[in-house]
Design a protein around this motif. Structure first.
Motif, PDB file in Angstrom:
ATOM      1  N   ASN A  62       0.807  -1.226   0.000  1.00  0.00           N
ATOM      2  CA  ASN A  62       0.000   0.000   0.000  1.00  0.00           C
ATOM      3  C   ASN A  62       0.836   1.270   0.000  1.00  0.00           C
ATOM      4  O   ASN A  62       0.417   2.302   0.505  1.00  0.00           O
ATOM      5  N   VAL A  63       2.037   1.206  -0.576  1.00  0.00           N
ATOM      6  CA  VAL A  63       2.837   2.414  -0.744  1.00  0.00           C
ATOM      7  C   VAL A  63       2.277   3.191  -1.929  1.00  0.00           C
ATOM      8  O   VAL A  63       2.185   4.414  -1.890  1.00  0.00           O
ATOM      9  N   ILE A  64       1.909   2.464  -2.991  1.00  0.00           N
ATOM     10  CA  ILE A  64       1.191   3.063  -4.119  1.00  0.00           C
ATOM     11  C   ILE A  64      -0.090   2.253  -4.323  1.00  0.00           C
ATOM     12  O   ILE A  64      -0.187   1.115  -3.868  1.00  0.00           O
ATOM     13  N   HIS A  65      -1.042   2.841  -5.003  1.00  0.00           N
ATOM     14  CA  HIS A  65      -2.313   2.164  -5.250  1.00  0.00           C
ATOM     15  C   HIS A  65      -2.104   1.063  -6.283  1.00  0.00           C
ATOM     16  O   HIS A  65      -1.263   1.190  -7.178  1.00  0.00           O
ATOM     17  N   LYS A  66      -2.875  -0.020  -6.181  1.00  0.00           N
ATOM     18  CA  LYS A  66      -2.706  -1.147  -7.103  1.00  0.00           C
ATOM     19  C   LYS A  66      -3.024  -0.747  -8.536  1.00  0.00           C
ATOM     20  O   LYS A  66      -2.399  -1.253  -9.469  1.00  0.00           O
ATOM     21  N   ASN A  67      -3.971   0.177  -8.724  1.00  0.00           N
ATOM     22  CA  ASN A  67      -4.285   0.623 -10.084  1.00  0.00           C
ATOM     23  C   ASN A  67      -3.146   1.433 -10.680  1.00  0.00           C
ATOM     24  O   ASN A  67      -2.885   1.359 -11.879  1.00  0.00           O
ATOM     25  N   LYS A  68      -2.457   2.209  -9.859  1.00  0.00           N
ATOM     26  CA  LYS A  68      -1.306   2.977 -10.343  1.00  0.00           C
ATOM     27  C   LYS A  68      -0.207   2.022 -10.801  1.00  0.00           C
ATOM     28  O   LYS A  68       0.417   2.235 -11.845  1.00  0.00           O
ATOM     29  N   ALA A  69       0.014   0.964 -10.036  1.00  0.00           N
ATOM     30  CA  ALA A  69       1.021  -0.025 -10.418  1.00  0.00           C
ATOM     31  C   ALA A  69       0.633  -0.673 -11.747  1.00  0.00           C
ATOM     32  O   ALA A  69       1.475  -0.832 -12.640  1.00  0.00           O
ATOM     33  N   SER A  70      -0.630  -1.020 -11.905  1.00  0.00           N
ATOM     34  CA  SER A  70      -1.093  -1.641 -13.146  1.00  0.00           C
ATOM     35  C   SER A  70      -0.951  -0.688 -14.321  1.00  0.00           C
ATOM     36  O   SER A  70      -0.519  -1.085 -15.411  1.00  0.00           O
ATOM     37  N   ASN A  71      -1.310   0.573 -14.117  1.00  0.00           N
ATOM     38  CA  ASN A  71      -1.197   1.554 -15.196  1.00  0.00           C
ATOM     39  C   ASN A  71       0.255   1.747 -15.607  1.00  0.00           C
ATOM     40  O   ASN A  71       0.561   1.820 -16.808  1.00  0.00           O
ATOM     41  N   LEU A  72       1.155   1.818 -14.648  1.00  0.00           N
ATOM     42  CA  LEU A  72       2.571   1.988 -14.970  1.00  0.00           C
ATOM     43  C   LEU A  72       3.106   0.782 -15.740  1.00  0.00           C
ATOM     44  O   LEU A  72       3.827   0.933 -16.734  1.00  0.00           O
ATOM     45  N   LYS A  73       2.744  -0.424 -15.284  1.00  0.00           N
ATOM     46  CA  LYS A  73       3.216  -1.634 -15.967  1.00  0.00           C
ATOM     47  C   LYS A  73       2.684  -1.685 -17.396  1.00  0.00           C
ATOM     48  O   LYS A  73       3.413  -2.041 -18.324  1.00  0.00           O
ATOM     49  N   SER A  74       1.429  -1.305 -17.581  1.00  0.00           N
ATOM     50  CA  SER A  74       0.820  -1.318 -18.902  1.00  0.00           C
ATOM     51  C   SER A  74       1.518  -0.332 -19.833  1.00  0.00           C
ATOM     52  O   SER A  74       1.839  -0.648 -20.983  1.00  0.00           O
ATOM     53  N   LYS A  75       1.755   0.881 -19.336  1.00  0.00           N
ATOM     54  CA  LYS A  75       2.413   1.897 -20.157  1.00  0.00           C
ATOM     55  C   LYS A  75       3.833   1.491 -20.518  1.00  0.00           C
ATOM     56  O   LYS A  75       4.297   1.748 -21.638  1.00  0.00           O
ATOM     57  N   LEU A  76       4.537   0.858 -19.573  1.00  0.00           N
ATOM     58  CA  LEU A  76       5.895   0.411 -19.851  1.00  0.00           C
ATOM     59  C   LEU A  76       5.899  -0.681 -20.918  1.00  0.00           C
ATOM     60  O   LEU A  76       6.742  -0.693 -21.819  1.00  0.00           O
ATOM     61  N   ALA A  77       4.947  -1.606 -20.817  1.00  0.00           N
ATOM     62  CA  ALA A  77       4.862  -2.682 -21.807  1.00  0.00           C
ATOM     63  C   ALA A  77       4.561  -2.127 -23.193  1.00  0.00           C
ATOM     64  O   ALA A  77       5.155  -2.550 -24.201  1.00  0.00           O
ATOM     65  N   LYS A  78       3.655  -1.152 -23.276  1.00  0.00           N
ATOM     66  CA  LYS A  78       3.333  -0.526 -24.562  1.00  0.00           C
ATOM     67  C   LYS A  78       4.551   0.185 -25.132  1.00  0.00           C
ATOM     68  O   LYS A  78       4.827   0.106 -26.331  1.00  0.00           O
ATOM     69  N   MET A  79       5.279   0.872 -24.254  1.00  0.00           N
ATOM     70  CA  MET A  79       6.476   1.601 -24.693  1.00  0.00           C
ATOM     71  C   MET A  79       7.521   0.646 -25.251  1.00  0.00           C
ATOM     72  O   MET A  79       8.137   0.915 -26.282  1.00  0.00           O
ATOM     73  N   ILE A  80       7.697  -0.486 -24.577  1.00  0.00           N
ATOM     74  CA  ILE A  80       8.701  -1.463 -25.025  1.00  0.00           C
ATOM     75  C   ILE A  80       8.279  -2.085 -26.348  1.00  0.00           C
ATOM     76  O   ILE A  80       9.111  -2.326 -27.236  1.00  0.00           O
ATOM     77  N   ASN A  81       6.988  -2.335 -26.535  1.00  0.00           N
ATOM     78  CA  ASN A  81       6.528  -2.913 -27.786  1.00  0.00           C
ATOM     79  C   ASN A  81       6.727  -1.968 -28.960  1.00  0.00           C
ATOM     80  O   ASN A  81       6.865  -2.410 -30.096  1.00  0.00           O
TER      81      ASN A  81
END
Length: 83
Positions: A62-81
């Motif tokens: 609970n340092v960051i919200h779970k949705n924020k973590a998901s959004n960051l992971k999604s954006k990083l994956a899109k960027m890498i693709n």
């Protein structure tokens, strides 16, 4: 100042946890920043699982919200693709 032993202990524990949370959050932010600045796709693909794991751990604590973590992971994956 606190009047009870338990509240004094709670204050000590809170300060310790705040320091730890700040350290891990900053380390994760730096890892995300470095991953975003990477131009090499293979290097980025190697770093992605580690950064994703760091984000998941922050969300779990609970340092960051779970949705924020998901959004960051999604954006990083899109960027890498796109690389």
């Amino acid at each position: 100042m606190a009047n009870h032993k338990s509240s004094v202990k709670r204050i000590r524990q809170t300060e310790t946890k705040n320091l730890q949370n700040r350290y891990y959050a900053k380390t994760t932010r730096n890892a995300v920043r470095d991953l975003r600045n990477t131009k090499d796709k293979e290097d980025a693909l190697k770093r992605l699982p580690k950064v994703s794991s760091m984000l998941d751990k922050l969300a779990k604590k609970n340092v960051i919200h779970k949705n924020k973590a998901s959004n960051l992971k999604s954006k990083l994956a899109k960027m890498i693709n796109k690389l």
